[in-house]
Design an enzyme around this catalytic site. Structure first.
Site, PDB file in Angstrom:
ATOM      1  N   PRO A   2       0.909  21.061   6.048  1.00 29.90           N
ATOM      2  CA  PRO A   2      -0.053  20.973   4.938  1.00 29.90           C
ATOM      3  C   PRO A   2      -0.811  22.282   4.722  1.00 29.90           C
ATOM      4  O   PRO A   2      -1.379  22.833   5.664  1.00 29.90           O
ATOM      5  CB  PRO A   2      -1.016  19.873   5.399  1.00 29.90           C
ATOM      6  CG  PRO A   2      -0.330  19.169   6.520  1.00 29.90           C
ATOM      7  CD  PRO A   2       0.567  20.177   7.154  1.00 29.90           C
ATOM      8  N   GLU A   3      -0.765  22.780   3.514  1.00 31.68           N
ATOM      9  CA  GLU A   3      -1.571  23.949   3.151  1.00 31.68           C
ATOM     10  C   GLU A   3      -2.364  23.551   1.909  1.00 31.68           C
ATOM     11  O   GLU A   3      -2.352  22.380   1.509  1.00 31.68           O
ATOM     12  CB  GLU A   3      -0.666  25.163   2.935  1.00 31.68           C
ATOM     13  CG  GLU A   3       0.142  25.457   4.191  1.00 31.68           C
ATOM     14  CD  GLU A   3       0.816  26.831   4.214  1.00 31.68           C
ATOM     15  OE1 GLU A   3       0.399  27.726   3.478  1.00 31.68           O
ATOM     16  OE2 GLU A   3       1.771  26.983   4.993  1.00 31.68           O
ATOM     17  N   LYS A  51      -8.421  23.477   2.580  1.00 34.55           N
ATOM     18  CA  LYS A  51      -7.541  22.509   3.224  1.00 34.55           C
ATOM     19  C   LYS A  51      -8.278  21.229   3.617  1.00 34.55           C
ATOM     20  O   LYS A  51      -7.748  20.408   4.347  1.00 34.55           O
ATOM     21  CB  LYS A  51      -6.847  23.157   4.438  1.00 34.55           C
ATOM     22  CG  LYS A  51      -5.871  24.261   3.994  1.00 34.55           C
ATOM     23  CD  LYS A  51      -4.958  24.703   5.099  1.00 34.55           C
ATOM     24  CE  LYS A  51      -5.417  25.975   5.733  1.00 34.55           C
ATOM     25  NZ  LYS A  51      -4.510  26.464   6.781  1.00 34.55           N
ATOM     26  N   ASN A 168       0.303  28.834   7.092  1.00 39.57           N
ATOM     27  CA  ASN A 168       1.298  29.686   7.743  1.00 39.57           C
ATOM     28  C   ASN A 168       2.527  29.992   6.892  1.00 39.57           C
ATOM     29  O   ASN A 168       3.074  31.094   6.962  1.00 39.57           O
ATOM     30  CB  ASN A 168       1.728  29.024   9.047  1.00 39.57           C
ATOM     31  CG  ASN A 168       2.189  30.044  10.036  1.00 39.57           C
ATOM     32  OD1 ASN A 168       1.642  31.136  10.079  1.00 39.57           O
ATOM     33  ND2 ASN A 168       3.205  29.719  10.790  1.00 39.57           N
ATOM     34  N   ARG A 259       0.813  31.021  15.902  1.00 41.92           N
ATOM     35  CA  ARG A 259       1.853  30.675  14.951  1.00 41.92           C
ATOM     36  C   ARG A 259       2.750  31.877  14.735  1.00 41.92           C
ATOM     37  O   ARG A 259       2.291  33.010  14.716  1.00 41.92           O
ATOM     38  CB  ARG A 259       1.247  30.261  13.615  1.00 41.92           C
ATOM     39  CG  ARG A 259       0.465  28.986  13.685  1.00 41.92           C
ATOM     40  CD  ARG A 259      -0.398  28.889  12.476  1.00 41.92           C
ATOM     41  NE  ARG A 259      -1.173  27.656  12.483  1.00 41.92           N
ATOM     42  CZ  ARG A 259      -1.975  27.301  11.503  1.00 41.92           C
ATOM     43  NH1 ARG A 259      -2.096  28.051  10.445  1.00 41.92           N
ATOM     44  NH2 ARG A 259      -2.661  26.192  11.578  1.00 41.92           N
TER      45      ARG A 259
END
Ligand SMILES: [Zn+2]
Length: 269
Positions: A2-3, A51, A168, A259
């Site tokens: 989810p972004e 977010k 990411n 990440r």
């Protein structure tokens, strides 16, 4: 993952289902809010802020953050009031909100809070300009990015204090499309305005898509230029896309989960 685009779309779906409706019951399956009962309250609106997903009830807000695995589903309720079949395991449900004809379920939410207006303001105060918000401010995002000029652009883009919404996947894609290495310090990014423009454009075009895509064609071929394509040929130049460990120390320092990042060593410099 989810972004900002995913959260925007979930807010739109939840608002369409719940906005203006009265809750007939609520069920918070987290210890700190187990006794909260929102039945009889009207959902004023559901919006995304970066977010964060915000369900506003006037004098309180249900705030959630999807983090890695979270999602909200909306299920229609039948006239007999039977329970709809959920598409995720019941033990991962954290919040169930029902109206007469809809049931919204938040699964595996990374954060779930019930906040007063003052607490909501405080919780979101750190966020930079929201890429998909009505108050998006490219000049302010630029100022914030440049306030830590030695930080790498790949790390700075993830920091929600600079601009809210990039995660990411997007940071890898933004750096590729801007032709810059993610490790390059912000101060050395000659086309910072382009980076910010790309961030806004990519989130905006994806905000209502079911399948996220940063390449030209959302229906055919890989959806991303570099993300998740480590070892495969760059679609622009054929060089193998690299999956890097660079920047991990910086990520830890920035309190963001470690990440990986993907880039093309030929197209980006
Ligand atoms: Zn390339």
């Amino acid at each position: 993952m989810p972004e900002g685009d995913t959260v925007f779309r979930q807010a739109a779906v939840l608002h369409a289902a719940l906005g203006g409706k009265v809750l007939t019951s609520s069920d918070f399956r987290v210890p700190s809010y187990a006794t909260v009962d929102l039945s009889g309250r009207t959902v004023e609106r559901v919006i995304a802020r970066g977010k964060h997903l915000l369900m506003q009830f006037g004098d309180l807000t249900v705030q959630s953050h999807l983090k890695m695995e979270g999602t909200w589903h909306v299920y229609p309720r039948d006239e007999q009031g039977g329970r709809p079949r959920w598409r995720r395991p019941a033990h991962t449900a954290r919040c169930v909100l029902r109206t007469r004809d809809q049931e919204a379920v938040g699964f595996s939410l990374g954060e779930l809070s019930v906040l007063s207006p003052a607490e909501e303001t405080e919780r979101l105060a750190h966020l930079g300009p929201d890429l998909l918000g009505p108050d998006w401010d490219a000049a302010e995002a630029t100022r914030r990015l440049l306030s830590a000029p030695q930080r790498s652009i790949g790390v700075a883009l993830l920091d929600q204090r600079n601009l809210a919404g990039v995660g990411n996947v997007f940071r890898s894609e933004i750096c590729f499309l801007a032709g810059i290495l993610p490790t390059r310090p912000v101060a050395e990014v000659a086309n910072l305005a382009r980076v910010i423009e790309l961030s806004e454009k990519l989130l905006t075009v994806n905000r209502l898509r079911i399948r996220r895509c940063t390449t030209a064609n959302p229906t055919a071929g890989p959806p991303y230029w570099v993300y998740g394509r480590g070892g495969k040929p760059c679609m622009r130049c054929g060089t193998r896309v690299r999956k890097s460990e660079l920047g991990e120390a910086e990520l830890r320092k920035a309190a963001v989960a470690d990440r990986v990042i993907y880039f093309c060593p030929s197209c980006q410099s």
